[in-house]
Enzyme design. Structure first.
Site, mmCIF file in Angstrom:
data_model
loop_
_atom_site.group_PDB
_atom_site.id
_atom_site.type_symbol
_atom_site.label_atom_id
_atom_site.label_comp_id
_atom_site.label_asym_id
_atom_site.label_seq_id
_atom_site.Cartn_x
_atom_site.Cartn_y
_atom_site.Cartn_z
ATOM 1 N N ALA A 82 -8.723 6.232 -5.927
ATOM 2 C CA ALA A 82 -9.418 7.190 -7.051
ATOM 3 C C ALA A 82 -11.455 6.710 -6.928
ATOM 4 C CB ALA A 82 -9.369 6.427 -8.038
ATOM 5 N N THR A 123 1.160 -1.416 0.072
ATOM 6 C CA THR A 123 -0.046 -0.229 -0.312
ATOM 7 C C THR A 123 0.895 1.314 0.214
ATOM 8 O OG1 THR A 123 -0.488 0.323 2.206
ATOM 9 C CG2 THR A 123 -1.533 -1.212 1.599
ATOM 10 N N CYS A 124 0.709 2.614 0.177
ATOM 11 C CA CYS A 124 1.142 3.721 0.055
ATOM 12 C C CYS A 124 1.704 4.309 1.570
ATOM 13 C CB CYS A 124 -0.094 4.734 0.243
ATOM 14 S SG CYS A 124 -0.778 4.551 1.237
ATOM 15 N N THR A 148 -7.377 4.597 -11.169
ATOM 16 C CA THR A 148 -8.751 4.364 -11.100
ATOM 17 C C THR A 148 -8.627 2.672 -10.155
ATOM 18 O OG1 THR A 148 -8.114 2.075 -12.730
ATOM 19 C CG2 THR A 148 -8.798 4.407 -13.823
ATOM 20 N N GLY A 149 -7.324 3.125 -9.034
ATOM 21 C CA GLY A 149 -7.736 2.299 -8.440
ATOM 22 C C GLY A 149 -8.711 2.548 -6.837
ATOM 23 N N GLU A 195 -8.294 4.693 8.819
ATOM 24 C CA GLU A 195 -8.324 4.479 8.171
ATOM 25 C C GLU A 195 -9.003 3.260 7.324
ATOM 26 O OE1 GLU A 195 -7.153 3.999 5.452
ATOM 27 O OE2 GLU A 195 -5.488 2.835 5.726
ATOM 28 N N ARG A 196 -10.193 3.606 6.490
ATOM 29 C CA ARG A 196 -11.302 2.252 5.911
ATOM 30 C C ARG A 196 -10.731 1.686 4.568
ATOM 31 N NH1 ARG A 196 -11.864 0.319 10.774
ATOM 32 N NH2 ARG A 196 -13.878 -0.739 8.972
ATOM 33 N N GLU A 197 -9.307 2.492 4.257
ATOM 34 C CA GLU A 197 -9.645 1.938 2.816
ATOM 35 C C GLU A 197 -8.743 0.665 3.054
ATOM 36 O OE1 GLU A 197 -9.982 4.859 3.417
ATOM 37 O OE2 GLU A 197 -10.139 5.851 1.665
#
Length: 463
Positions: A198, A47-48, A194-195, A118-120
């Site tokens: 996004a 992830t980021c 587009t992930g 955070e939920r992502e």
């Protein structure tokens, strides 16, 4: 089996180091399963702000197999990322047993994120398992681990206020950008990528009243994404992106596509970090700003262009910050502005995670205790059979002078009574045997991973 995780995140490394480590490493999961026989399965989370490998290792208790597996994985990461084997080895935190489950469950619940709650990340954990399935690299144990992580994340979300405020890097970024923008209903936004981020950006912008949103993607997925999210699409070529930037007030870049531009040599050059192309470079942004200024003519100077770079592998060239009229926020700057979370809420969530991890470990290691429990149950059945036989013999002797014999009902009642008494006495022994077996399994596994962790440390140079 030994569960093993190798973790590199923003807690241990700065983002630049994490970026170097994770570049090109998404294929490591497939490679390690294919080349390291003791590894039965892998799942990779990238992830980021983290790069993590979870391994299911078929390891004997002497630890040699696990040491080999961890060293092998570090070397593969080094090879694919262009860093040295020593850098890869020393960058990872090694976990095993309950530490693996508790860490992953905390990650899935958002407790280990740059923005706590955070939920992502919950969706990213689910996608990591799905990608592992698609690659054929998962295992039964990893399936159970990741499915339990998702259930735990949902429980944290339903039972606590963690994440209830919609905390995410996207929301933090938009709040920060909003300080320099006109009101969001008047903002013109371009999303790059587009992930998952996004999609989160579209939802967050919509919630703020922004309905002038377009999406750009180098991969050609912009049109489909735009249709599914009810927004506009930008052409796939770089010139179309520049034209979109001419009119934009806000750019949210989250593609993670740096170095994957079609036809770019950097897309296939392992370790060639210095040559990786940015999705958005300073020249493109400067050209867009110049065109916007020329079009404005004598009108008042246009508002600042705010760019949020949410990609670990930096979509945006840092020198974009030097372009006049541009404000660039990357992950590091967004983290500095992340909101704090009440300690009581975090403690409540961690208690749920800790309890779930303990239950998972008991289930996973329960097989080590099953043998001891089965042995006790077999012993109890032999005792029941012997006592029932003796009791029936006594009853037969008592009834014989009367010309009677024990009935089937008599035998069943004797058996029920004996079994109830024997099993009541056995309960304490089963609990103790199970606890002992679990403790022995944990101790053996801890010894294995201790050796594995030592193997990852570089050997000091000698004269």
């Amino acid at each position: 089996m030994v569960l093993l995780s190798l973790t590199a995140s923003h807690h241990e490394l700065d983002l630049d180091a994490l970026e170097r480590l994770s570049t090109g490493s998404m294929s490591v999961g497939r490679t390690v399963v294919g080349t390291c026989r003791p590894v039965q399965g892998t799942v990779v989370i990238s992830t980021c702000n983290r790069f993590e490998l979870y391994l299911d290792v078929d390891a004997p208790l002497d630890g040699d197999t696990v040491r080999h597996a961890t060293r092998h994985v570090a070397e593969l990461v080094a090879e694919s990322s262009g860093v040295t084997a020593e850098v890869a080895a020393t960058s990872f935190t090694v976990r095993t047993g309950p530490e693996v489950a508790e860490h992953l469950f905390a990650v899935a619940a958002g407790l280990d994120s740059m923005v706590v709650g955070e939920r992502e990340i919950a969706g990213q954990v689910k996608r990591a398992l799905a990608e592992s399935r698609a690659d054929g690299t998962t295992s039964k144990t990893l399936e159970l681990l990741f499915q339990t992580a998702s259930r735990t994340s949902k429980q944290v979300g339903h039972s606590t206020a963690l994440g209830g405020a919609g905390r995410s890097l996207v929301s933090v970024g938009l709040d920060l950008a909003g300080e320099s923008l006109r009101p969001y209903p008047a903002v013109r936004a371009v999303i790059i990528g587009t992930g998952a981020y996004a999609g989160a950006a579209v939802a967050a912008l919509s919630a703020r009243g922004c309905d002038d949103v377009r999406v750009y993607s180098q991969s050609g997925r912009a049109a489909d994404f735009a249709t599914s999210h009810g927004i506009g699409a930008v052409g796939q070529d770089q010139e179309s992106l520049v034209e979109a930037l001419e009119e934009a007030d806000l750019v949210v870049s989250c593609s993670g596509a740096r170095g994957r531009r079609p036809g770019s040599p950097a897309a296939s050059a392992p370790g060639a970090e210095a040559s990786l192309e940015y999705v958005l470079d300073a020249a493109s942004v400067a050209r867009a700003r110049d065109r916007a200024a020329a079009r404005a003519g004598d009108e008042p100077e246009s508002d600042a262009l705010v760019i949020l770079d949410l990609a670990l592998h930096r979509d945006v060239d840092p020198s974009v910050a030097d372009v006049e009229g541009v404000l660039l926020y990357d992950l590091a700057s967004l983290t500095a502005h992340a909101p704090t979370t009440e300690r009581a809420v975090v403690d409540q969530a961690r208690a749920i995670v800790t309890d779930a991890a303990a239950r998972f470990e008991e289930t996973r290691l329960g097989r080590a205790a099953d043998g001891a429990v089965v042995a006790l149950l077999d012993e109890a059945e032999r005792q029941v059979a012997a006592e029932v036989g003796a009791a029936v013999d006594r009853l037969t002797a008592e009834l014989a002078p009367l010309g009677h014999a024990p009935t089937e009902s008599d035998r069943e009642e004797i058996a029920r009574s004996v079994r109830r008494r024997v099993h009541a006495a056995l309960h304490g022994r089963i609990v103790a045997a199970r606890a002992t077996a679990l403790a022995e399994a944990r101790a053996a596994e801890a010894a294995v991973v201790a050796g594995a962790e030592r193997s990852l440390r570089p050997v000091p140079a000698t004269d």
